[in-house]
Design a protein around this motif. Structure first.
Motif, PDB file in Angstrom:
ATOM      1  N   LYS A  91     -39.116 102.298 -72.847  1.00  0.00           N
ATOM      2  CA  LYS A  91     -39.971 103.358 -73.377  1.00  0.00           C
ATOM      3  C   LYS A  91     -41.267 103.427 -72.574  1.00  0.00           C
ATOM      4  CE  LYS A  91     -38.490 102.709 -78.225  1.00  0.00           C
ATOM      5  NZ  LYS A  91     -37.985 104.050 -78.518  1.00  0.00           N
ATOM      6  N   VAL A  92     -41.817 104.628 -72.451  1.00  0.00           N
ATOM      7  CA  VAL A  92     -43.144 104.788 -71.865  1.00  0.00           C
ATOM      8  C   VAL A  92     -44.169 104.462 -72.941  1.00  0.00           C
ATOM      9  CG1 VAL A  92     -44.807 106.408 -70.898  1.00  0.00           C
ATOM     10  CG2 VAL A  92     -42.417 106.506 -70.175  1.00  0.00           C
ATOM     11  N   ILE A  93     -45.009 103.453 -72.670  1.00  0.00           N
ATOM     12  CA  ILE A  93     -45.998 103.054 -73.676  1.00  0.00           C
ATOM     13  C   ILE A  93     -47.415 103.470 -73.284  1.00  0.00           C
ATOM     14  CG2 ILE A  93     -44.606 101.137 -74.531  1.00  0.00           C
ATOM     15  CD1 ILE A  93     -46.343  99.240 -72.881  1.00  0.00           C
ATOM     16  N   ALA A  94     -47.589 103.951 -72.050  1.00  0.00           N
ATOM     17  CA  ALA A  94     -48.902 104.451 -71.635  1.00  0.00           C
ATOM     18  C   ALA A  94     -48.746 105.279 -70.374  1.00  0.00           C
ATOM     19  CB  ALA A  94     -49.876 103.297 -71.387  1.00  0.00           C
ATOM     20  N   HIS A  95     -49.585 106.298 -70.237  1.00  0.00           N
ATOM     21  CA  HIS A  95     -49.611 107.144 -69.032  1.00  0.00           C
ATOM     22  C   HIS A  95     -51.030 107.648 -68.875  1.00  0.00           C
ATOM     23  CE1 HIS A  95     -47.904 110.854 -66.663  1.00  0.00           C
ATOM     24  NE2 HIS A  95     -48.839 110.196 -66.006  1.00  0.00           N
ATOM     25  N   ASP A  96     -51.686 107.205 -67.795  1.00  0.00           N
ATOM     26  CA  ASP A  96     -53.076 107.584 -67.596  1.00  0.00           C
ATOM     27  C   ASP A  96     -53.458 107.255 -66.157  1.00  0.00           C
ATOM     28  OD1 ASP A  96     -55.712 108.380 -68.077  1.00  0.00           O
ATOM     29  OD2 ASP A  96     -55.783 107.379 -70.026  1.00  0.00           O
ATOM     30  N   GLY A 127     -58.498 105.207 -66.566  1.00  0.00           N
ATOM     31  CA  GLY A 127     -58.251 105.599 -67.949  1.00  0.00           C
ATOM     32  C   GLY A 127     -57.559 104.498 -68.733  1.00  0.00           C
ATOM     33  N   LEU A 128     -56.591 103.830 -68.100  1.00  0.00           N
ATOM     34  CA  LEU A 128     -55.913 102.710 -68.762  1.00  0.00           C
ATOM     35  C   LEU A 128     -56.889 101.578 -69.043  1.00  0.00           C
ATOM     36  CD1 LEU A 128     -52.511 102.442 -66.857  1.00  0.00           C
ATOM     37  CD2 LEU A 128     -52.870 103.211 -69.209  1.00  0.00           C
ATOM     38  N   LYS A 129     -57.728 101.302 -68.061  1.00  0.00           N
ATOM     39  CA  LYS A 129     -58.678 100.197 -68.232  1.00  0.00           C
ATOM     40  C   LYS A 129     -59.653 100.486 -69.369  1.00  0.00           C
ATOM     41  CE  LYS A 129     -58.457  99.101 -63.307  1.00  0.00           C
ATOM     42  NZ  LYS A 129     -59.179  99.159 -62.014  1.00  0.00           N
ATOM     43  N   ARG A 130     -60.103 101.736 -69.464  1.00  0.00           N
ATOM     44  CA  ARG A 130     -61.035 102.082 -70.533  1.00  0.00           C
ATOM     45  C   ARG A 130     -60.339 102.072 -71.893  1.00  0.00           C
ATOM     46  NH1 ARG A 130     -65.812 104.062 -68.588  1.00  0.00           N
ATOM     47  NH2 ARG A 130     -65.832 104.665 -66.386  1.00  0.00           N
ATOM     48  N   ARG A 131     -59.045 102.368 -71.882  1.00  0.00           N
ATOM     49  CA  ARG A 131     -58.314 102.459 -73.146  1.00  0.00           C
ATOM     50  C   ARG A 131     -58.165 101.104 -73.821  1.00  0.00           C
ATOM     51  NH1 ARG A 131     -52.355 105.081 -73.398  1.00  0.00           N
ATOM     52  NH2 ARG A 131     -53.464 106.589 -72.077  1.00  0.00           N
ATOM     53  N   VAL A 132     -57.986 100.042 -73.046  1.00  0.00           N
ATOM     54  CA  VAL A 132     -57.635  98.753 -73.636  1.00  0.00           C
ATOM     55  C   VAL A 132     -58.831  97.850 -73.879  1.00  0.00           C
ATOM     56  CG1 VAL A 132     -55.371  98.820 -72.560  1.00  0.00           C
ATOM     57  CG2 VAL A 132     -57.221  97.602 -71.422  1.00  0.00           C
ATOM     58  N   GLY A 133     -60.000  98.245 -73.451  1.00  0.00           N
ATOM     59  CA  GLY A 133     -61.143  97.375 -73.704  1.00  0.00           C
ATOM     60  C   GLY A 133     -62.409  97.919 -73.104  1.00  0.00           C
ATOM     61  N   GLY A 134     -63.494  97.270 -73.449  1.00  0.00           N
ATOM     62  CA  GLY A 134     -64.781  97.709 -72.955  1.00  0.00           C
ATOM     63  C   GLY A 134     -65.047  97.235 -71.544  1.00  0.00           C
ATOM     64  N   GLN A 135     -66.305  97.363 -71.151  1.00  0.00           N
ATOM     65  CA  GLN A 135     -66.717  96.969 -69.813  1.00  0.00           C
ATOM     66  C   GLN A 135     -67.446  95.636 -69.870  1.00  0.00           C
ATOM     67  OE1 GLN A 135     -68.662 100.854 -69.794  1.00  0.00           O
ATOM     68  NE2 GLN A 135     -67.941 101.095 -67.696  1.00  0.00           N
ATOM     69  N   LEU A 190     -56.358  95.418 -64.088  1.00  0.00           N
ATOM     70  CA  LEU A 190     -55.020  95.833 -64.496  1.00  0.00           C
ATOM     71  C   LEU A 190     -54.254  94.674 -65.121  1.00  0.00           C
ATOM     72  CD1 LEU A 190     -53.587  98.295 -61.819  1.00  0.00           C
ATOM     73  CD2 LEU A 190     -54.268  98.762 -64.168  1.00  0.00           C
ATOM     74  N   ASP A 191     -54.546  93.448 -64.704  1.00  0.00           N
ATOM     75  CA  ASP A 191     -53.910  92.302 -65.350  1.00  0.00           C
ATOM     76  C   ASP A 191     -54.215  92.296 -66.840  1.00  0.00           C
ATOM     77  OD1 ASP A 191     -52.972  90.176 -63.053  1.00  0.00           O
ATOM     78  OD2 ASP A 191     -54.675  91.384 -62.413  1.00  0.00           O
ATOM     79  N   GLU A 192     -55.480  92.538 -67.181  1.00  0.00           N
ATOM     80  CA  GLU A 192     -55.870  92.561 -68.589  1.00  0.00           C
ATOM     81  C   GLU A 192     -55.237  93.744 -69.312  1.00  0.00           C
ATOM     82  OE1 GLU A 192     -60.310  90.680 -68.580  1.00  0.00           O
ATOM     83  OE2 GLU A 192     -60.031  92.534 -67.446  1.00  0.00           O
ATOM     84  N   VAL A 193     -55.110  94.870 -68.612  1.00  0.00           N
ATOM     85  CA  VAL A 193     -54.455  96.038 -69.200  1.00  0.00           C
ATOM     86  C   VAL A 193     -53.028  95.700 -69.589  1.00  0.00           C
ATOM     87  CG1 VAL A 193     -53.574  98.349 -68.709  1.00  0.00           C
ATOM     88  CG2 VAL A 193     -55.892  97.731 -68.013  1.00  0.00           C
ATOM     89  N   PHE A 194     -52.287  95.094 -68.667  1.00  0.00           N
ATOM     90  CA  PHE A 194     -50.891  94.795 -68.957  1.00  0.00           C
ATOM     91  C   PHE A 194     -50.737  93.707 -69.996  1.00  0.00           C
ATOM     92  CE2 PHE A 194     -50.216  96.928 -64.843  1.00  0.00           C
ATOM     93  CZ  PHE A 194     -49.325  97.877 -65.289  1.00  0.00           C
ATOM     94  N   HIS A 195     -51.651  92.761 -70.000  1.00  0.00           N
ATOM     95  CA  HIS A 195     -51.607  91.740 -71.049  1.00  0.00           C
ATOM     96  C   HIS A 195     -51.720  92.395 -72.418  1.00  0.00           C
ATOM     97  CE1 HIS A 195     -52.298  88.045 -73.241  1.00  0.00           C
ATOM     98  NE2 HIS A 195     -53.421  88.551 -73.713  1.00  0.00           N
ATOM     99  N   THR A 196     -52.609  93.380 -72.515  1.00  0.00           N
ATOM    100  CA  THR A 196     -52.808  94.069 -73.790  1.00  0.00           C
ATOM    101  C   THR A 196     -51.634  94.969 -74.150  1.00  0.00           C
ATOM    102  OG1 THR A 196     -55.210  94.046 -73.472  1.00  0.00           O
ATOM    103  CG2 THR A 196     -54.325  95.632 -75.054  1.00  0.00           C
ATOM    104  N   LEU A 197     -51.154  95.752 -73.172  1.00  0.00           N
ATOM    105  CA  LEU A 197     -50.122  96.748 -73.468  1.00  0.00           C
ATOM    106  C   LEU A 197     -48.745  96.152 -73.671  1.00  0.00           C
ATOM    107  CD1 LEU A 197     -51.091  99.600 -70.985  1.00  0.00           C
ATOM    108  CD2 LEU A 197     -51.446  99.552 -73.453  1.00  0.00           C
ATOM    109  N   THR A 198     -48.420  95.106 -72.903  1.00  0.00           N
ATOM    110  CA  THR A 198     -47.053  94.572 -72.955  1.00  0.00           C
ATOM    111  C   THR A 198     -46.962  93.199 -73.560  1.00  0.00           C
ATOM    112  OG1 THR A 198     -47.105  93.503 -70.769  1.00  0.00           O
ATOM    113  CG2 THR A 198     -46.577  95.841 -70.833  1.00  0.00           C
ATOM    114  N   GLY A 199     -48.097  92.548 -73.774  1.00  0.00           N
ATOM    115  CA  GLY A 199     -48.074  91.208 -74.334  1.00  0.00           C
ATOM    116  C   GLY A 199     -47.699  90.136 -73.340  1.00  0.00           C
ATOM    117  N   LYS A 200     -47.603  90.488 -72.050  1.00  0.00           N
ATOM    118  CA  LYS A 200     -47.273  89.497 -71.039  1.00  0.00           C
ATOM    119  C   LYS A 200     -48.518  88.726 -70.653  1.00  0.00           C
ATOM    120  CE  LYS A 200     -42.977  90.645 -70.827  1.00  0.00           C
ATOM    121  NZ  LYS A 200     -41.941  89.745 -71.308  1.00  0.00           N
TER     122      LYS A 200
END
Length: 323
Positions: free
Chosen positions: A213-218, A222-230, A306-316
């Motif tokens: 499934k597609v779980i994010a598209h940005d 945009g992905l980085k801002r979506r999963v957490g702050g700065q 992006l590592d942090e993005v994927f950790h958040t989105l996929t749980g890896k």
């Protein structure tokens, strides 16, 4: 209406008990790079094979360059170039013979096929090995020859499935240059990759796929801002003033967070960081540092990696798992 060169809607594909694609939607704008990322077995390669007409989906529809992949697969193949995860060159043929063969299969004259082969061999730094059988090539050389083969016909849409796997860092960056050049010349590129920095460097937009499934598209940002702050990082010129920097950063800390010295593995000593909720924190800190005559050698506002993005989105837990 937005000019989409690739569009997929509701793609489903099952292999036995495995649901490889579970309603995948994809859209890629003309003249851009779309990065497709996700964990092992997420369905990335299956999606690419459907779009390249190598697999038929069980459900859904897709168009490439405005052509239906199910109704007119032969027409789609004339518009696309494909490099799979593993080099698929004929090892008994020389480098130049491999490329000339592809050219003739694409209806180029022998003269034009040879001219294009020579151009690509030079581009991929394979001229010196052009007359050698591909079986004598190193793994990286075979990979580059395979990439060259996908470009013989000057395709309008290029599918690159982990194109830099097996290449050393220098050759990987060369390949990034090839991708950028193709886009500058009008091509559109769909890229799957196991290197997160590659997606960050090349992709205009990123699709994250997990469990079919597609779980994010940005966009990457945009992905980085979506999963957490700065995060705001400051390094004082005088290390003795680091406690003062910590005090300044505490004033702009996001709710529930605190400023801290950077002590993570790989971090350079002598700096401090704090999570913040917006860009305004940077200006506030600059004003405060100036008021204290506190000189710095580093002052930066970072989005999550992006590592942090994927950790958040996929749980890896590790980027290496996202292949």
């Amino acid at each position: 209406m937005e000019d989409l060169v690739v569009r997929a809607e509701g793609l489903r594909k099952r292999f036995g008990t495995t649901q490889a694609l579970d309603g995948v939607d994809l859209a890629m704008r003309r003249g851009t790079v779309l990065g497709v990322l996700g964990p092992n077995g997420a369905g990335k390669t299956t999606a690419v094979r459907v779009l390249a007409t190598l697999l038929k989906p069980d459900e859904g529809r897709a168009t490439v360059a405005g052509i239906d992949v199910l109704k007119h697969p032969q027409e789609v193949r004339r518009k696309v170039g494909l490099t799979g995860q593993y080099a698929s060159v004929d090892e008994d043929l020389t480098g130049v013979q491999n490329l000339v063969l592809i050219g003739k299969l694409l209806d180029l004259s022998r003269k034009d096929a040879r001219r294009r082969a020579d151009e690509l061999l030079e581009w991929f730094d394979l001229t010196d090995a052009a007359q050698r059988p591909a079986k004598t090539y190193s793994g990286g050389m075979r990979r580059r020859l395979d990439l060259a083969a996908s470009l013989v016909g000057r395709p309008e849409v290029i599918f690159l499935d982990e194109p830099t796997t097996g290449l050393d860092p220098a050759k990987r960056e060369d390949m990034w240059g090839v991708v950028r050049t193709q886009v500058a010349r009008g091509a559109s590129v769909l890229l799957t990759t196991q290197y997160l920095e590659e997606a960050d460097a090349l992709a205009d937009e990123i699709v994250v796929v997990d469990h079919g499934k597609v779980i994010a598209h940005d966009t990457p940002d945009g992905l980085k801002r979506r999963v957490g702050g700065q995060t705001l990082r400051v390094r004082p010129s005088d290390p003795e003033r680091l406690p003062e920097v910590l005090h300044v950063l505490e004033a702009v800390a996001a709710p529930g967070t605190t400023a801290a010295k950077d002590e993570a593995a790989g971090s350079r000593p002598g700096s401090a960081s704090v999570p913040v909720t917006g860009d305004a924190a940077l200006a506030d800190v600059v004003i405060e540092l100036r008021g204290r005559n506190l000189e710095v050698t580093e002052l930066a506002l970072h989005l999550p990696s992006l590592d942090e993005v994927f950790h958040t989105l996929t749980g890896k837990k590790k980027a290496e798992e996202l292949v």
